[in-house]
Design an enzyme around this catalytic site. Structure first.
Site, short mmCIF file in Angstrom:
data_model
loop_
_atom_site.label_atom_id
_atom_site.label_comp_id
_atom_site.label_asym_id
_atom_site.label_seq_id
_atom_site.Cartn_x
_atom_site.Cartn_y
_atom_site.Cartn_z
N HIS A 164 -18.95 -33.58 -47.83
CA HIS A 164 -19.75 -33.79 -49.04
C HIS A 164 -20.66 -35.01 -48.94
O HIS A 164 -21.47 -35.24 -49.83
CB HIS A 164 -18.83 -33.95 -50.26
CG HIS A 164 -18.12 -32.69 -50.65
ND1 HIS A 164 -18.77 -31.55 -51.02
CD2 HIS A 164 -16.79 -32.38 -50.69
CE1 HIS A 164 -17.89 -30.59 -51.29
NE2 HIS A 164 -16.68 -31.08 -51.10
N GLU A 178 -6.14 -27.46 -50.56
CA GLU A 178 -6.89 -27.66 -51.80
C GLU A 178 -7.20 -26.36 -52.54
O GLU A 178 -8.14 -26.31 -53.33
CB GLU A 178 -8.16 -28.50 -51.57
CG GLU A 178 -8.92 -28.24 -50.30
CD GLU A 178 -10.01 -29.28 -50.02
OE1 GLU A 178 -10.30 -30.14 -50.87
OE2 GLU A 178 -10.59 -29.22 -48.92
N ASP A 216 -10.54 -30.07 -55.79
CA ASP A 216 -10.70 -28.64 -55.49
C ASP A 216 -9.45 -27.88 -55.93
O ASP A 216 -9.55 -26.75 -56.45
CB ASP A 216 -10.95 -28.43 -53.99
CG ASP A 216 -12.42 -28.58 -53.65
OD1 ASP A 216 -13.25 -28.12 -54.45
OD2 ASP A 216 -12.74 -29.17 -52.60
C1 3PY Z 1 -10.82 -32.85 -53.41
O1 3PY Z 1 -10.21 -33.48 -54.25
O2 3PY Z 1 -11.01 -31.63 -53.43
C2 3PY Z 1 -11.37 -33.56 -52.25
O3 3PY Z 1 -11.79 -32.94 -51.32
C3 3PY Z 1 -11.41 -35.04 -52.31
O4 3PY Z 1 -12.30 -35.57 -51.45
MG MG Z 2 -12.16 -30.91 -51.62
#
Ligand code: 3PY
Ligand code: MG
Length: 503
Positions: A45, A144, A170
């Site tokens: 990101h 995630e 995420d």
């Molecule tokens: C998330 O919280 O999804 C992340 O990737 C944090 O960087």
């Molecule tokens: Mg993430």
């Protein structure tokens, strides 16, 4: 090539990192100076490209351990960041054990995997790099999504995977709790931690700030994020704008009918004079001993009205409120400072007297004048606090504690009096040269400077002002590194404590 992160994990420790997204090697260098275990360069990101990543790693690699979150789980993305010199790899969005196996293949040289040889950093000392890389580079995969949580045990069991790293944001979107986390999210997080532990692997989690990181560390997570470059810039910048914002409204000083408590003291008497110069119509000058006001009030006896006022005496407070029904500006200045530490003989009596005057006295007078101010159009209320309300100065410890209570009270007054249109301002100077600060030998400002800043702050309808270099330096330091200010102040010990230290 040994990897200190790997050693720390093996010893059961927790890796603390800074997270760099802005694509600036200079920012990364600054972050590295603070001494985190590692810096994570976020290619997924963040704004990094291959070249800026290469430069940034070059700047920090002798100070901390460079880690990269790859753009994705592809062989190319993984090979590229390892070639740039990453010594730990975080791969986003890994949902299955098959994907985890592919990550391991991409991250390891043959025969364990299929990583291709090359890249500037590995080529610095190719033989020894090749010999150590497969064992020394940490491979973490990010959990995630709901699918990844369901598969966490299988993913953790994949040989070559060292860590499950949770992406809580995420994850919140995937399980439908975003923008909150909540119990369902926490249960998922804890199940991933348990799955990693059961497989004999470690577990990390992205934490948006340091206090969060401390909690996660205590829960057994072994990789947390302390600071994140975008918010390190964005949040203080927002705060600075808010801090400097001036209010608008009628002039609170010109033609005001003011009441100043403790008007016979250093700051009190200068405040009375400053109000007079600034065009106040009338000023009630409050003091416990009315005789002590004679010199002050004789300067303009038509406008300066002496008033017997003991803020710790309910009858005296009630009498003042009944007698001064035209007040539009209440200045709570009366205060007491015993200038002693916590372990002198009279510390409890000192603390009681300071709380009675500085905190309860201010509360009592503010309560008594709340209806008066409301009836007269709202007006203003000013509390003389001190910057040591934010961080305790041990040479006057009980005083600082009472002022911390007063600071909190000021915020409460501001909230409750807003609806009646009363502007509440806190004045938080550093040390001021008055009879109340004989024990403090640092730089002191003159009471006149505090009084003038008070008038200017009221005219600009500021919420809190920090007159003088010491106060503004301290509040700035607290915003960025409160522990450093606490540590600095801890050197100013009261006499009896210094004597104990020497003995
Ligand atoms: C998330 O919280 O999804 C992340 O990737 C944090 O960087
Ligand atoms: Mg993430």
């Amino acid at each position: 090539m040994s990897n200190p992160l790997k050693d720390k994990l093996a010893a059961g420790g927790c890796i603390t990192c800074h997270w760099a997204t802005l694509g600036s090697p200079s920012v990364a260098e600054l972050l590295a100076e603070s001494g985190p275990d590692c810096i994570v360069f976020d290619m997924q990101h963040g704004l990094w490209d291959r070249l800026s990543l290469e430069y940034a790693i070059g700047l920090v690699r002798h100070k901390t351990v460079p880690t990269v979150r790859s753009v994705d789980a592809s062989d190319h993305a993984i090979g590229m960041v390892l070639d740039a010199g990453a010594r730990a790899l975080i791969v986003p969005m890994v949902d299955t054990a098959d994907q985890a196996r592919a990550v391991v293949r991409a991250a390891k040289y043959p025969p364990a995997g299929g990583r291709s040889g090359g890249g500037t950093r590995p080529m610095l000392d190719y033989k020894s790099y090749m010999a150590a890389a497969n064992d020394e580079i940490i491979v973490a995969v990010m959990i995630e999504t709901a699918t990844a949580v369901a598969n966490a045990a299988e993913i953790a069991a994949v040989p070559g995977i060292d860590m499950l790293f949770i992406g809580p944001f995420d994850l919140a979107m995937s399980i439908g709790t975003f923008p909150d986390f909540g119990p369902k999210h926490e249960a998922a997080v804890q199940s991933v931690l348990a799955a990693a532990k059961a497989a004999g692997k470690t577990c990390g989690i992205f934490t948006p700030y340091a206090s969060f990181a401390a909690d996660r560390r205590a829960q057994g997570f072994q990789w947390v994020v302390l600071a994140y470059d975008q918010s390190l810039i964005q949040e203080p910048a927002k705060g600075a704008v808010k801090h400097a914002r001036l209010g608008t409204g009628p002039d609170l000083v010109k033609d005001a009918v003011a009441l100043v408590s403790g008007a016979n003291g250093g700051i009190g008497s200068e405040t009375v004079r400053a109000l007079l110069r600034a065009g106040a119509a009338k000023i009630y000058c409050g003091a416990r001993q009315i005789d002590s006001l004679r010199t002050l009030t004789s300067v303009a006896s038509d406008k300066l009205i002496p008033l017997q006022l003991d803020v710790t005496d309910p009858a005296s407070v009630a009498k003042a409120a009944a007698a001064c029904k035209d007040v539009t500006l209440l200045i709570n200045n009366a205060g007491w400072n015993s200038n002693e530490g916590l372990f002198c003989a009279g510390a409890l009596d000192n603390a009681r007297r300071e709380m009675e005057t500085n905190y309860l006295g201010t509360l009592a007078l503010s309560r008594a004048f709340q209806p008066v101010l409301a009836k007269n159009g709202g007006g203003g209320l000013v509390n003389l606090i001190t910057v040591v309300a934010h961080s305790n100065l041990p040479v006057m410890s009980t005083y600082a504690a009472s002022k911390a209570a007063l600071l909190s009270l000021t915020q409460g007054l501001r909230a409750e009096l807003r609806q009646q249109g009363t502007h509440v301002m806190g004045v938080l100077p550093g040390a001021v040269d008055t009879p109340m600060t004989p024990g403090f030998e640092g730089m002191k400002m003159r009471p006149l400077q505090v009084a003038e800043a008070l008038i200017q702050g009221l005219r600009a309808r500021m919420e809190d002002i920090y007159p003088g270099g010491m106060a503004s330096g301290v509040i700035n330091g607290i915003a960025f590194d409160a522990k450093a200010i606490e540590g600095d102040f801890a050197n100013y010990l009261p006499a009896e404590s210094s004597a104990r230290k020497k003995a």
